[in-house]
Design a protein around this motif. Structure first.
Motif, short mmCIF file in Angstrom:
data_model
loop_
_atom_site.label_atom_id
_atom_site.label_comp_id
_atom_site.label_asym_id
_atom_site.label_seq_id
_atom_site.Cartn_x
_atom_site.Cartn_y
_atom_site.Cartn_z
N PHE A 180 0.84 -1.20 0.00
CA PHE A 180 0.00 0.00 0.00
C PHE A 180 0.87 1.24 0.00
CE2 PHE A 180 0.24 -1.94 4.20
CZ PHE A 180 0.83 -0.95 4.96
N LYS A 226 -1.15 -3.03 -4.10
CA LYS A 226 -2.53 -3.52 -4.02
C LYS A 226 -3.51 -2.49 -3.49
CE LYS A 226 -1.40 -7.67 -5.37
NZ LYS A 226 -1.62 -8.86 -4.51
N GLU A 227 -3.00 -1.42 -2.88
CA GLU A 227 -3.90 -0.43 -2.29
C GLU A 227 -3.21 0.93 -2.23
OE1 GLU A 227 -6.29 -1.51 1.26
OE2 GLU A 227 -5.26 0.16 2.23
N THR A 229 -3.89 5.17 -0.97
CA THR A 229 -4.73 6.12 -0.25
C THR A 229 -4.48 7.52 -0.79
OG1 THR A 229 -4.68 4.77 1.76
CG2 THR A 229 -5.34 7.08 2.00
N ARG A 266 -7.12 -1.53 -4.65
CA ARG A 266 -8.04 -0.80 -3.79
C ARG A 266 -7.69 0.70 -3.76
NH1 ARG A 266 -8.71 -4.18 1.86
NH2 ARG A 266 -10.23 -5.72 1.14
N ARG A 268 -8.42 4.06 -1.41
CA ARG A 268 -8.93 4.71 -0.20
C ARG A 268 -8.66 6.21 -0.30
NH1 ARG A 268 -10.32 0.94 3.58
NH2 ARG A 268 -9.26 -1.09 3.51
N ASN A 290 -13.66 -1.51 -6.31
CA ASN A 290 -12.31 -1.32 -5.75
C ASN A 290 -12.13 0.01 -5.01
OD1 ASN A 290 -12.47 -0.04 -8.35
ND2 ASN A 290 -10.24 0.03 -8.48
N CYS A 292 -12.83 1.62 -1.71
CA CYS A 292 -13.19 1.04 -0.41
C CYS A 292 -14.42 1.71 0.19
CB CYS A 292 -12.01 1.14 0.55
SG CYS A 292 -10.64 0.05 0.08
N LEU A 422 -7.27 -7.80 2.57
CA LEU A 422 -5.93 -7.70 2.00
C LEU A 422 -4.93 -7.95 3.12
CD1 LEU A 422 -3.92 -6.95 -0.25
CD2 LEU A 422 -4.24 -4.55 0.38
N SER A 439 -12.64 -3.95 3.19
CA SER A 439 -12.90 -2.71 2.47
C SER A 439 -13.34 -1.62 3.43
CB SER A 439 -13.99 -2.95 1.42
OG SER A 439 -14.38 -1.76 0.79
N TYR A 457 -5.18 -11.21 -1.50
CA TYR A 457 -6.57 -11.03 -1.11
C TYR A 457 -7.09 -12.39 -0.66
CZ TYR A 457 -6.65 -6.42 -3.35
OH TYR A 457 -6.41 -5.11 -3.69
#
Length: 477
Positions: A180, A226-227, A229, A266, A268, A290, A292, A422, A439, A457
């Motif tokens: 992330f 994978k994520e 923010t 994802r 955020r 995807n 969140c 995740l 999520s 995941y």
């Protein structure tokens, strides 16, 4: 959020798709051979993101990051001024650096970020070991500031900018295990909440070029993240004007563009302001799997008179309307909040309204603080900090108790349900358990199982809970 440090592989070079002024490195420093910099960050996610920008600039100056402050040539502490305790923590750390500097003369000590901006040259005068003071808009001046220190001078640059977004800097990722990452989409704040020092330490609001944001998101996707923010003091007020056709990109537009970059990654974001979060944003969140299903929506207080005194520009009814809209448009969405106990002039009845808004909003969790007067704010100039410390602590505890009860009841409702989480790493309490988030940003603990790797995941059935954590077992890979 606590401090974090990581060894990283430093990335050099300049992404030409990013717009903005290129970093010019003086020749004297450009030839510096593999020195080391130690970065320590406190406060909000914006500070951690800024540290990644600083690490990138230092990498281009020939510095490697190190998790060992004793071996560093340069020690930077990225600071927070949002509360008095945060500043006290940083001052304590500076005293600890004094020993390192005594044992290793020539070590450069620098204070970065909001505390640097607020206290400016005072840090150089009071903390004799501080060599550099750099505000959050001055990181591109690091090469020149380091040259001054090498010449035996103290150096300071805390000038705020109406334009700087660091869109041309490729951040060095200091944490997240390659899973992330933070992507800053805007800087500064125009809201002028009466209790808050941020507008004075981070300057006026400005939005980053959407093309540079999407370039960064695509780069993270290509590297297997994978994520992400999306960060800003108030992300809902993001607004970028395309210079070619004067079209406007809103936060809802940006969310959709980021979601479409990689539908397996994802998205955020943080933080939302109740006065600005629109139904368009909510429908965009609902549209894409995807993005969140979690919104951090700080209320700060449950009483309209107190909200007016805080200059939050909404009242209790407006806030509850926004909560109702979230529940209607995104039924599975979790909401969290920030709350201040014991603000200037708060009565017991007004305090009870804050407790009632926690119950009405059903927060999955909240960050709750006793009011801490910050010098220079409107509240410090205009209102008396007149709530006794004992009453602040009691009210804080009462809100905390209710918040934990609400969180626990909400978590109980998840028992028996299945969620995709995740995997972020091992549990803090045991290396026999893994930890990951839903999520809805709820932490889930599950037993280590063959074939599950960090970054996977995993579908998990929830079997138990506390007020802060869900426990489950894997039902499929």
């Amino acid at each position: 959020m606590s401090n974090t440090f990581s060894e990283v592989v430093l990335e050099k070079g300049h992404d030409e798709s990013r717009q903005g002024e290129a970093l010019v490195i003086p020749q004297e420093i450009e030839n510096t051979a593999s020195k080391k910099v130690y970065l320590e960050s406190y406060g909000c996610a914006m500070n951690f993101s800024d540290s990644e920008i600083v690490a990138s600039i230092m990498a281009n100056l020939g510095y490697q990051t190190t998790p060992n402050m004793e071996e560093a040539n340069v020690i930077f502490v990225n600071t927070c001024s949002i509360r008095d305790n945060a500043e006290k923590t940083v001052r304590a750390r500076l005293n600890m650096y004094r020993k390192i500097k005594r044992n290793k003369p020539g070590t450069v000590i620098g204070v970065l970020g909001c505390m640097a901006e607020r206290l400016k040259a005072q840090l150089l005068d009071e903390e004799k070991l501080v060599d550099m003071v750099i505000g959050p808009d001055a990181y591109k001046d690091l090469p020149n500031l380091l040259m001054k220190v090498e010449d035996g001078e103290k150096s300071v640059n805390v000038l705020l900018s109406r334009e700087e977004t660091y869109a041309d800097i490729v951040p060095v990722r200091l944490s997240g295990n390659g899973i992330f990452a933070f992507v800053t989409i805007m800087r500064g704040c125009d809201n002028m909440c009466s209790f808050c020092v941020v507008p004075f330490t981070r300057g006026r609001e400005r939005s980053r070029d959407v093309n540079s944001i999407l370039s960064e998101v695509r780069d993270l996707s290509s590297k297997g993240y994978k994520e992400i923010t999306l960060l800003g003091q108030n992300v809902d007020s993001y607004k970028w004007t395309n210079p070619e056709d004067n079209s406007i990109v809103s936060f809802a537009n940006l969310l959709e563009l980021c979601a479409l970059v990689d539908t397996t990654m994802r998205i955020r974001f943080s933080t939302s302001h109740p006065k600005d979060i629109t139904d368009e944003v909510l429908y965009t969140i609902a549209k894409y799997n995807n993005i969140c299903k979690y919104i951090h929506l700080p209320v700060q207080h449950g009483n309209s008179e107190m909200l007016k005194k805080m200059n939050r520009t909404y009242n209790r009814e407006w806030y509850l309307d926004r909560v109702a809209a979230i529940r209607r448009i995104i039924p599975e969405c979790a909401i969290s909040s920030d709350i201040i106990a014991g603000f200037c002039g708060e009565t017991e009845e007004q305090h009870k309204e804050t407790i009632s808004i926690v119950l009405a909003s059903q927060y999955t969790f909240s960050y709750i603080y006793a009011y801490s007067e910050r010098p220079g704010t409107l509240a410090a100039r205009k209102f008396e900090d007149d709530i006794p410390e004992a009453d602040k602590k009691r009210r804080l505890a009462e809100i905390n108790d209710v918040s934990r009860e609400v969180s626990h009841e909400l978590n109980k409702l998840d028992i028996g349900k299945t969620y995709e989480i995740l995997i972020e790493g091992f549990s803090k309490k045991s290396d026999k358990d893994l930890a990951g988030r839903t999520s809805q940003n709820k932490m889930v603990i599950l037993p280590v199982s063959e074939g599950i790797k960090i970054g996977d995941y995993v579908t998990v059935k929830i079997t138990d809970c506390t007020s802060a954590t869900l426990f489950g077992k894997q039902i499929s890979a």
